[in-house]
Each structure stands twice: as C-alpha cells, then as structure tokens.
Motif scaffolding. Structure first.
Motif, PDB file in Angstrom:
ATOM      1  N   LEU A  10     -33.884 -33.321 -13.586  1.00 23.32           N
ATOM      2  CA  LEU A  10     -32.564 -32.741 -13.336  1.00 23.32           C
ATOM      3  C   LEU A  10     -32.720 -31.229 -13.339  1.00 23.32           C
ATOM      4  CD1 LEU A  10     -29.501 -33.180 -13.035  1.00 23.32           C
ATOM      5  CD2 LEU A  10     -29.353 -33.099 -15.518  1.00 23.32           C
ATOM      6  N   SER A  11     -32.326 -30.608 -12.277  1.00 24.27           N
ATOM      7  CA  SER A  11     -32.430 -29.161 -12.154  1.00 24.27           C
ATOM      8  C   SER A  11     -31.054 -28.546 -12.378  1.00 24.27           C
ATOM      9  CB  SER A  11     -32.953 -28.801 -10.763  1.00 24.27           C
ATOM     10  OG  SER A  11     -32.994 -27.401 -10.611  1.00 24.27           O
ATOM     11  N   LEU A  12     -30.974 -27.618 -13.292  1.00 20.38           N
ATOM     12  CA  LEU A  12     -29.711 -26.953 -13.593  1.00 20.38           C
ATOM     13  C   LEU A  12     -29.733 -25.535 -13.035  1.00 20.38           C
ATOM     14  CD1 LEU A  12     -29.290 -27.981 -17.337  1.00 20.38           C
ATOM     15  CD2 LEU A  12     -28.221 -29.031 -15.340  1.00 20.38           C
ATOM     16  N   SER A  13     -28.629 -25.153 -12.424  1.00 21.89           N
ATOM     17  CA  SER A  13     -28.538 -23.784 -11.918  1.00 21.89           C
ATOM     18  C   SER A  13     -28.283 -22.848 -13.089  1.00 21.89           C
ATOM     19  CB  SER A  13     -27.418 -23.665 -10.884  1.00 21.89           C
ATOM     20  OG  SER A  13     -26.168 -23.583 -11.519  1.00 21.89           O
ATOM     21  N   ALA A  38     -20.790 -37.862 -11.790  1.00 25.32           N
ATOM     22  CA  ALA A  38     -21.523 -39.124 -11.957  1.00 25.32           C
ATOM     23  C   ALA A  38     -21.817 -39.742 -10.593  1.00 25.32           C
ATOM     24  CB  ALA A  38     -20.720 -40.088 -12.828  1.00 25.32           C
ATOM     25  N   TRP A  39     -20.814 -39.778  -9.738  1.00 31.37           N
ATOM     26  CA  TRP A  39     -20.990 -40.328  -8.396  1.00 31.37           C
ATOM     27  C   TRP A  39     -22.070 -39.561  -7.641  1.00 31.37           C
ATOM     28  CZ3 TRP A  39     -19.962 -44.539  -5.784  1.00 31.37           C
ATOM     29  CH2 TRP A  39     -20.022 -44.529  -4.402  1.00 31.37           C
ATOM     30  N   HIS A  40     -22.006 -38.245  -7.691  1.00 28.65           N
ATOM     31  CA  HIS A  40     -22.993 -37.397  -7.013  1.00 28.65           C
ATOM     32  C   HIS A  40     -24.412 -37.673  -7.544  1.00 28.65           C
ATOM     33  CE1 HIS A  40     -24.638 -33.797  -5.094  1.00 28.65           C
ATOM     34  NE2 HIS A  40     -25.295 -33.604  -6.212  1.00 28.65           N
ATOM     35  N   LEU A  41     -24.552 -37.745  -8.845  1.00 28.51           N
ATOM     36  CA  LEU A  41     -25.874 -37.966  -9.451  1.00 28.51           C
ATOM     37  C   LEU A  41     -26.405 -39.359  -9.131  1.00 28.51           C
ATOM     38  CD1 LEU A  41     -25.254 -36.210 -12.884  1.00 28.51           C
ATOM     39  CD2 LEU A  41     -26.767 -35.410 -11.051  1.00 28.51           C
ATOM     40  N   ALA A  77     -20.883 -22.800 -18.597  1.00 28.58           N
ATOM     41  CA  ALA A  77     -20.369 -23.937 -19.357  1.00 28.58           C
ATOM     42  C   ALA A  77     -20.871 -23.894 -20.800  1.00 28.58           C
ATOM     43  CB  ALA A  77     -20.752 -25.252 -18.686  1.00 28.58           C
ATOM     44  N   VAL A  78     -22.119 -23.507 -20.979  1.00 31.19           N
ATOM     45  CA  VAL A  78     -22.661 -23.391 -22.329  1.00 31.19           C
ATOM     46  C   VAL A  78     -21.892 -22.331 -23.121  1.00 31.19           C
ATOM     47  CG1 VAL A  78     -24.726 -22.806 -23.679  1.00 31.19           C
ATOM     48  CG2 VAL A  78     -24.939 -24.226 -21.620  1.00 31.19           C
ATOM     49  N   SER A 130     -21.250 -32.371 -18.656  1.00 28.23           N
ATOM     50  CA  SER A 130     -21.626 -33.375 -17.656  1.00 28.23           C
ATOM     51  C   SER A 130     -21.218 -32.914 -16.263  1.00 28.23           C
ATOM     52  CB  SER A 130     -20.970 -34.721 -17.973  1.00 28.23           C
ATOM     53  OG  SER A 130     -21.393 -35.208 -19.213  1.00 28.23           O
ATOM     54  N   SER A 131     -20.006 -32.435 -16.143  1.00 28.88           N
ATOM     55  CA  SER A 131     -19.518 -31.936 -14.851  1.00 28.88           C
ATOM     56  C   SER A 131     -20.319 -30.735 -14.379  1.00 28.88           C
ATOM     57  CB  SER A 131     -18.040 -31.548 -14.963  1.00 28.88           C
ATOM     58  OG  SER A 131     -17.238 -32.652 -15.258  1.00 28.88           O
ATOM     59  N   ALA A 132     -20.735 -29.903 -15.315  1.00 30.62           N
ATOM     60  CA  ALA A 132     -21.448 -28.669 -14.972  1.00 30.62           C
ATOM     61  C   ALA A 132     -22.825 -28.920 -14.381  1.00 30.62           C
ATOM     62  CB  ALA A 132     -21.556 -27.767 -16.204  1.00 30.62           C
ATOM     63  N   THR A 133     -23.349 -30.137 -14.517  1.00 30.26           N
ATOM     64  CA  THR A 133     -24.638 -30.429 -13.880  1.00 30.26           C
ATOM     65  C   THR A 133     -24.512 -30.384 -12.359  1.00 30.26           C
ATOM     66  OG1 THR A 133     -24.269 -32.834 -13.918  1.00 30.26           O
ATOM     67  CG2 THR A 133     -25.445 -31.861 -15.809  1.00 30.26           C
ATOM     68  N   VAL A 134     -23.299 -30.620 -11.858  1.00 29.79           N
ATOM     69  CA  VAL A 134     -23.058 -30.608 -10.418  1.00 29.79           C
ATOM     70  C   VAL A 134     -22.108 -29.485 -10.022  1.00 29.79           C
ATOM     71  CG1 VAL A 134     -22.194 -31.971  -8.461  1.00 29.79           C
ATOM     72  CG2 VAL A 134     -23.466 -33.102 -10.310  1.00 29.79           C
ATOM     73  N   TYR A 135     -21.097 -29.234 -10.835  1.00 26.96           N
ATOM     74  CA  TYR A 135     -20.060 -28.239 -10.541  1.00 26.96           C
ATOM     75  C   TYR A 135     -19.973 -27.217 -11.686  1.00 26.96           C
ATOM     76  CZ  TYR A 135     -18.715 -32.378  -7.848  1.00 26.96           C
ATOM     77  OH  TYR A 135     -18.709 -33.490  -7.047  1.00 26.96           O
ATOM     78  N   PRO A 136     -20.978 -26.376 -11.850  1.00 23.99           N
ATOM     79  CA  PRO A 136     -21.013 -25.520 -13.050  1.00 23.99           C
ATOM     80  C   PRO A 136     -19.853 -24.535 -13.171  1.00 23.99           C
ATOM     81  CG  PRO A 136     -22.765 -24.911 -11.521  1.00 23.99           C
ATOM     82  CD  PRO A 136     -22.142 -26.179 -10.997  1.00 23.99           C
TER      83      PRO A 136
END
Length: 148
Positions: A9-12, A142-145, A18-19, A85-91
């Motif tokens: 999993l790559s995080l931007s 979740a759907w995206h992942l 978010a953190v 969780s959301s921030a993995t796709v929509y930070p």
C-alpha cells in the motif's frame, strides 16, 4: 496453501494531513477533560462520581460537561479509523472531514458545558458534517482498494 501475499500500500505525503487531524482530535479530548475537571471543582462533585444523581441546576450542568466529554470519547476512535482508512485513497478529503468533526467537537463541548443540553446542537451538526461524509468515503475507499 492459502497465500496472504498482497501488493504494498503506497501512501501519498498528503496522508500526513489526516495524521495531523488525529493529533487535533486528541486536543478535543483534552479540552473535554479540562471542562469536566473544571465543572467538578465548580459544582463540588467528588471523585469517583461519574455522573451526579442530584437534581439541582449545578448537578445538571456538571452532567452536561461529563456527557459532552463522554460523547466525544464514544465517537473519537471510529471517526479516526474512518478518517485514516479514507485517507489511503482520499487523503485531503478525509483530513478535511476529520478536521470538520474536530471543530464540531470543540463547539459541542463548549456549547453543552456552557449552555446545557440546548447548547450542544450547533456542535453536533458540525460534527456530523464531518463524520457522515467519512462513513461514505470509508466505503468508497474500501471499494477502490478492493478493485485495485
């Protein structure tokens, strides 16, 4: 044999927003705790009493402070989990919704402790402008992942 191999999993770098909001949510917790300690002293509610069983206005106002803090603690873990969780796709969106929730919690705690039950409404509305969208973005992430 069951394989548990998965793509990394790559995080931007924007995940950091978010953190940072997680830290801000803890500040809302501290604010609520300070309001409860202040109310304990002001209304002479001794430890280990969690909620006053008295019927005076002072008892009600102490209970409002305690309830404002408790309500924040009830939502804090799930809101932070949905935000991260959301921030993995929509930070950026996740951080914005999380920050909205935090601002709402400050307003909720202040309103409830200073204005009684009626004082919590604005903060509750602002909080839900953050947590309801986070619920949606959590499912979208979740759907995206799952489709990746």
């Amino acid at each position: 044999i069951l394989s548990l191999a998965m793509a990394p999993l790559s995080l931007s770098s924007e995940f950091g927003y978010a953190v940072a909001v997680v830290g801000a949510s803890y500040l809302a917790n501290i604010y609520g705790a300070i309001k409860v300690v202040t109310a304990r002293k002001k209304y002479d509610i001794k430890y280990p009493t969690l909620y006053s069983t008295g019927t005076t206005k002072n008892d009600e106002m102490y209970n409002c402070a305690q309830r404002a803090h408790q309500n924040t603690l009830e939502g804090l873990p799930v809101v932070n989990l949905m935000m991260l969780s959301s921030a993995t796709v929509y930070p950026r969106a996740a951080a914005l919704f999380g920050f909205t929730w935090v601002v709402g919690r400050f307003l909720y705690i202040r309103g409830y402790t200073e204005g009684g039950p009626e004082g919590r409404r604005i903060g509750g509305i602002v909080s839900h402008l953050g947590d309801f969208p986070l619920l949606i973005t959590t499912f979208c992430a979740a759907w995206h992942l799952l489709r990746a």
